[in-house]
Each structure stands twice: as structure tokens, then as C-alpha cells.
Write an enzyme that holds these catalytic residues in place. Structure first.
Site, mmCIF file in Angstrom:
data_model
loop_
_atom_site.group_PDB
_atom_site.id
_atom_site.type_symbol
_atom_site.label_atom_id
_atom_site.label_comp_id
_atom_site.label_asym_id
_atom_site.label_seq_id
_atom_site.Cartn_x
_atom_site.Cartn_y
_atom_site.Cartn_z
ATOM 1 C CG HIS A 109 -1.850 1.144 1.284
ATOM 2 N ND1 HIS A 109 -2.972 1.212 0.493
ATOM 3 C CD2 HIS A 109 -1.818 2.290 1.999
ATOM 4 C CE1 HIS A 109 -3.597 2.351 0.731
ATOM 5 N NE2 HIS A 109 -2.917 3.031 1.638
ATOM 6 C CD GLU A 174 4.034 1.140 -4.017
ATOM 7 O OE1 GLU A 174 3.479 0.141 -4.494
ATOM 8 O OE2 GLU A 174 3.552 2.282 -4.118
HETATM 9 C C1 GAR Z 1 0.861 0.504 -6.275
HETATM 10 O O1 GAR Z 1 1.296 1.803 -5.965
HETATM 11 C C2 GAR Z 1 0.244 -0.141 -5.052
HETATM 12 O O2 GAR Z 1 0.870 0.207 -3.860
HETATM 13 C C3 GAR Z 1 -1.156 0.425 -5.110
HETATM 14 O O3 GAR Z 1 -1.499 0.389 -6.470
HETATM 15 C C4 GAR Z 1 -0.318 0.544 -7.248
HETATM 16 C C5 GAR Z 1 -0.263 -0.596 -8.239
HETATM 17 O O4 GAR Z 1 0.775 -0.400 -9.144
HETATM 18 N N1 GAR Z 1 -2.047 -0.349 -4.311
HETATM 19 C C6 GAR Z 1 -3.054 0.165 -3.627
HETATM 20 O O5 GAR Z 1 -3.336 1.351 -3.634
HETATM 21 C C7 GAR Z 1 -3.852 -0.847 -2.833
HETATM 22 N N2 GAR Z 1 -4.614 -0.196 -1.808
HETATM 23 P P1 GAR Z 1 1.347 -1.613 -9.988
HETATM 24 O O6 GAR Z 1 0.164 -2.267 -10.697
HETATM 25 O O7 GAR Z 1 2.280 -0.964 -10.969
HETATM 26 O O8 GAR Z 1 2.031 -2.557 -9.053
#
Ligand code: GAR
Length: 216
Positions: A109, A174
């Protein structure tokens, strides 16, 4: 080798960071399947390119959340997965599913939980004028964006940041901490004790992130 299933809804950059980590020699986990609830998720191609089995389970084809989650559960068990990683998976899971996978279901997150649960985390952090933001990997509990925190990375919020620049700074972290969390779990270094995830790791140097970093 810990068998990992990854659930996505979109671009899949966190999935990519897990794929890349699993390719490294000695990494103690491997991705056995990727499931998306959307057929147009970019991450499906990343998985296919890596030779990983994929599945699309569209929530639209199920009467309710319980039926959708039952289909997810069946697929994950079909992969014989031991750990489920939510990586930009944008559906709320039922309490039943979450409990069935208790302490074997993790999420990433883009905030320092418990601050900024939900959506639009970076804009809300900017609106509040906080000086430090970051990201969190945590075990999933039925309430959204709650559960024992495994690992967090903090980043500064800069005066000239907008949501896009802050999002990019957080996303870079992340991609570092999600593979770290999977590695720690695969190495059985993480133990849940009530609401805390205890990580068996020698303490590193105590370092504070001070923002703004004034150099004084
Ligand atoms: C990421 O920033 C993740 O942390 C967020 O969505 C994005 C997905 O990116 N998740 C949330 O907000 C969940 N509550 P990605 O598809 O490139 O991994």
C-alpha cells in the site's frame, strides 16, 4: 521454494519487481501464478513474458463478492500457492477469504499505514502537508488496509512535489520492499504476534529520515 500467487488489477510494476527478484539466484520464492480481475491488466503480459501461468477472473461474472472470492480461492489453490501477494489488486476481499488465508495473504500500500488507508493516498498526504510519506507491506485483515506491518519504507515529501512525483518516489521504494517482505516470509523470519509482525533480523544502524533534510 515458497510458492507465491500474485493478484493484480493493472499495470503490474510491483508484480515485475517480484518477478525480477524471483529470477535472482538463491531467492527463496517463486511465482506459480498471476490472477487479474481485469482482462486488460498490463501485468498479465509481464507474467506471460516471464513464462508464468496467468488467469483472468472477472468480478463482473460473479453474482456477489463471496462467489468471486470463491473462484479466486479455487484458482490459488489450483496453483498450489502458499502465499498470496496483492499487488495493485483493487477489489475488496471478503472476511471469509481473508480469514482462510490469514497470515498467508499480504498487500502493498502506498502510504505509511495506518495513515492514509484507501485511495488517493499521495494527494491526501500533500493536502495535509506531511513531510514524510512512504509505503507498507502488511498481512491482510478483513478491514481495508489493516493488518500486521511487515516492512515499511519512508520517503521525504518535497516542497515542489505533486501527486505524480510523490507517487513515483514511493513506487520506487515499493519495488524494493515487496520482494524483501516475500524473502523474509519465505525464510520464515516473520512471526505474527497479535497485531505485530515480528521480524527475525539483526538490528541495523539506527538511522532517522529527517525531512526537510536541512544539513544543519
Ligand atoms: C501501487 O502503488 C500499489 O501500492 C497500489 O497500487 C499501485 C499498483 O501499481 N495499491 C493500492 O493502492 C492498494 N490499496 P502496480 O500495478 O504498478 O504494481
Amino acid at each position: 521454494m515458497l510458492r507465491v500467487a500474485v493478484l493484480i488489477s493493472g499495470r503490474g510494476s510491483n508484480l515485475q519487481s517480484l518477478i525480477d527478484a524471483c529470477r535472482q539466484e538463491g531467492f527463496p520464492a517463486r511465482i506459480v501464478g498471476v490472477i487479474s480481475n481485469r482482462a486488460d491488466a498490463g501485468g498479465l503480459q509481464r507474467a506471460a513474458d516471464a513464462g508464468i501461468e496467468t488467469a483472468v477472473i472477472s468480478h463482473r461474472n460473479y453474482a456477489d463478492r463471496a462467489a468471486f472470492d470463491a473462484a479466486l480461492d479455487a484458482k490459488i489453490r489450483g496453483f498450489d500457492a502458499e502465499l498470496v501477494c496483492l499487488a495493485g489488486f483493487m477489489r475488496i476481499l471478503t472476511a471469509g477469504f481473508v480469514e482462510d488465508w490469514r497470515d498467508r495473504l499480504i498487500n502493498i500500500h502506498p502510504s505509511l499505514l495506518p495513515a492514509y488507508k484507501g485511495l488517493d493516498t499521495q494527494q491526501r498526504a500533500l493536502d495535509d502537508g506531511v513531510r514524510i510519506s512512504g509505503c507498507t507491506v502488511h498481512f491482510v485483515r478483513p478491514d481495508m488496509d489493516t493488518g500486521p506491518v511487515i516492512i515499511q519504507a519512508a520517503v521525504p515529501v518535497l516542497d515542489n512535489d505533486d501527486a505524480a512525483s510523490l507517487t513515483a518516489r514511493i513506487l520506487a521504494q515499493e519495488h524494493i520492499i515487496y520482494p524483501m517482505a516475500v524473502k523474509l516470509i519465505a525464510e520464515k523470519r516473520v512471526r505474527v504476534q497479535e497485531n505485530r509482525a515480528m521480524v527475525d533480523m539483526p538490528p541495523g544502524p539506527e538511522k532517522a529520515l529527517i525531512s526537510p533534510s536541512t544539513g544543519l
